[in-house]
Design an enzyme around this catalytic site. Structure first.
Site, PDB file in Angstrom:
ATOM      1  N   ASP A 148       0.820  -1.219   0.000  1.00  0.00           N
ATOM      2  CA  ASP A 148       0.000   0.000   0.000  1.00  0.00           C
ATOM      3  C   ASP A 148       0.851   1.265   0.000  1.00  0.00           C
ATOM      4  OD1 ASP A 148      -2.443  -1.371   0.048  1.00  0.00           O
ATOM      5  OD2 ASP A 148      -2.416  -1.537   2.232  1.00  0.00           O
ATOM      6  N   PHE A 292      -9.511   3.510  -2.551  1.00  0.00           N
ATOM      7  CA  PHE A 292      -9.935   2.794  -3.747  1.00  0.00           C
ATOM      8  C   PHE A 292     -11.369   3.145  -4.147  1.00  0.00           C
ATOM      9  CE2 PHE A 292      -6.670  -0.443  -2.303  1.00  0.00           C
ATOM     10  CZ  PHE A 292      -5.782  -0.159  -3.336  1.00  0.00           C
TER      11      PHE A 292
END
Length: 401
Positions: A148, A292
């Site tokens: 990430d 996202f």
């Protein structure tokens, strides 16, 4: 003031029988007080929103819509990301970058990868697009970070060529389209393998949006998500005080242990992307990195409040605050949040236009072909910087398309 007084006289003429002359009332003008108060309220309201209205006007004055040919809306970021490597990329740089991610090679139109991948779904989400363009690319190799967090902070002299899906201005990572366009992403009960399949969500969420046109949407702001950042707390707390204004609650995540992890309240049920479309205003917060869900919210044809501007994905730079969404400071307190929501509620036509701009941008400039095009343009320009001839690495294996 003459017009206001005359209007007041006309309004009260039948009620109290006063005579009106130009700009004056011949009877006791105390009956005009209500209209005076209305005028003061209107002026106060306009002054209250003046800062936001000025921001919108400034944004409109400087905005130039991008063209959709050859994913040109997004390619300026490629130039920016690769600028730091303008003197070329050596084999030694690639070898040192390998500790930061997964090595991919494209040789004779075939895709190769190191055998080990820390996150298989993430790798397959990347490889879906690589297979589509591999025949069009020269022999090349590159290192992809599937974590990430970006890997190349700009305070270091050792600038390594590492591809990451999200970053801030504090990192030199090369931005690529996230794996979640095809597979992976945050795993929750509603999406056990992650959000995935952007092409399918483009259909299902837009279909839900048609069920909830602007006039039918619930006139409150909405947020559901886990407590990955304290930046989300003020909105949740505001929701508890002003449920007429906000419906924001924390859900469980994998780290949830007690109600302390949901700010002292029971965790709320998760809500599908499609069900977000019931609400007129949707809040987007970053998670560990860029969120996202950001792109999905626009498909609802709801107004997006985007909190913070530090974290980006490859398509963010082409989207502009006050044109496609309303920006919110990451440090916004309850007062600022309530002011912004009330601004939206009192300026419905204005924010409806912003909503339409955002939805149109995502629909027109974030199609699967735009994602594939970005990968193609990125790897073509990147490959020109390699200062050596790429040979097959002993640790890679060919991947089936």
């Amino acid at each position: 003031m003459k017009i206001l007084t005359t209007l007041c006289c006309i309004f009260t003429l039948h009620k109290i029988g006063v005579k009106c002359s130009e700009g004056t009332c011949s009877a006791d003008q105390s009956d005009c007080s209500d209209l005076e108060e209305d005028k003061k309220y209107a002026e106060s309201k306009n002054n209250r929103w003046s800062h936001y209205l000025e921001e919108i006007e400034k944004a409109k004055a400087s905005y130039e819509p991008c063209q959709s040919s050859n994913c040109s809306c997004h390619t300026t970021l490629i130039e920016k990301d690769l600028l730091v490597f303008k003197d070329g990329i050596t084999e030694d740089l690639i070898n040192r970058a390998r500790t930061k991610g997964v090595l991919y090679q494209i040789l004779n139109g075939k895709v190769y990868r190191e055998e080990e991948c820390m996150f298989p779904f993430r790798c397959s989400g990347i490889e879906h697009f690589l297979h589509k363009i591999s025949a069009e690319l020269p022999d090349t190799e590159f290192v992809v970070n599937t974590r990430d967090w970006p890997q190349v902070p700009n305070y270091r002299r050792d600038v390594l060529p590492v591809f990451s899906f999200s970053k801030t201005n504090d990192f030199y990572d090369i931005t690529y389209p996230a794996w979640t366009f095809w597979e992976g992403g945050p795993a929750i009960s509603l999406y056990p393998r992650g959000l995935g399949r952007w092409d399918q969500h483009r259909i299902s969420v837009r279909k839900a949006a048609k069920k909830w046109p602007w006039k039918k949407k619930k006139d409150v702001a909405f947020f559901r998500g886990s407590r990955t950042s304290g930046e989300r707390d003020p909105l949740v707390l505001l929701s508890r005080k002003r449920p007429d204004l906000v419906d924001a609650q924390y859900t469980k995540n994998q780290a949830w242990r007690s109600e302390k992890d949901t700010l002292g309240a029971p965790p709320a049920a998760e809500v599908s992307l499609e069900d977000h479309c019931q609400y007129k205003y949707l809040f987007n917060y970053r998670g560990v990195a860029a969120s996202f869900r950001f792109k999905h919210l626009f498909l609802c044809e709801s107004l997006v409040f985007h909190v913070g501007n530090e974290w980006i994905e490859f398509f963010y730079p082409a989207m502009k605050p006050w044109i496609h969404y309303i920006p919110v400071s990451k440090d916004a307190d309850e007062k600022e949040l309530s002011d912004l929501i009330e601004f939206a509620k009192y300026n419905d036509d204005l924010v409806k236009a912003i909503t339409a701009n955002g939805a149109e941008f995502i629909q027109d400039h974030l199609k699967f072909e735009d994602i594939t095009c970005y990968w193609r343009e990125l790897l073509k320009k990147y490959s020109k910087l390699l200062k050596y001839r790429v040979k097959k690495d002993d640790k890679v294996k060919v991947l089936k398309g």
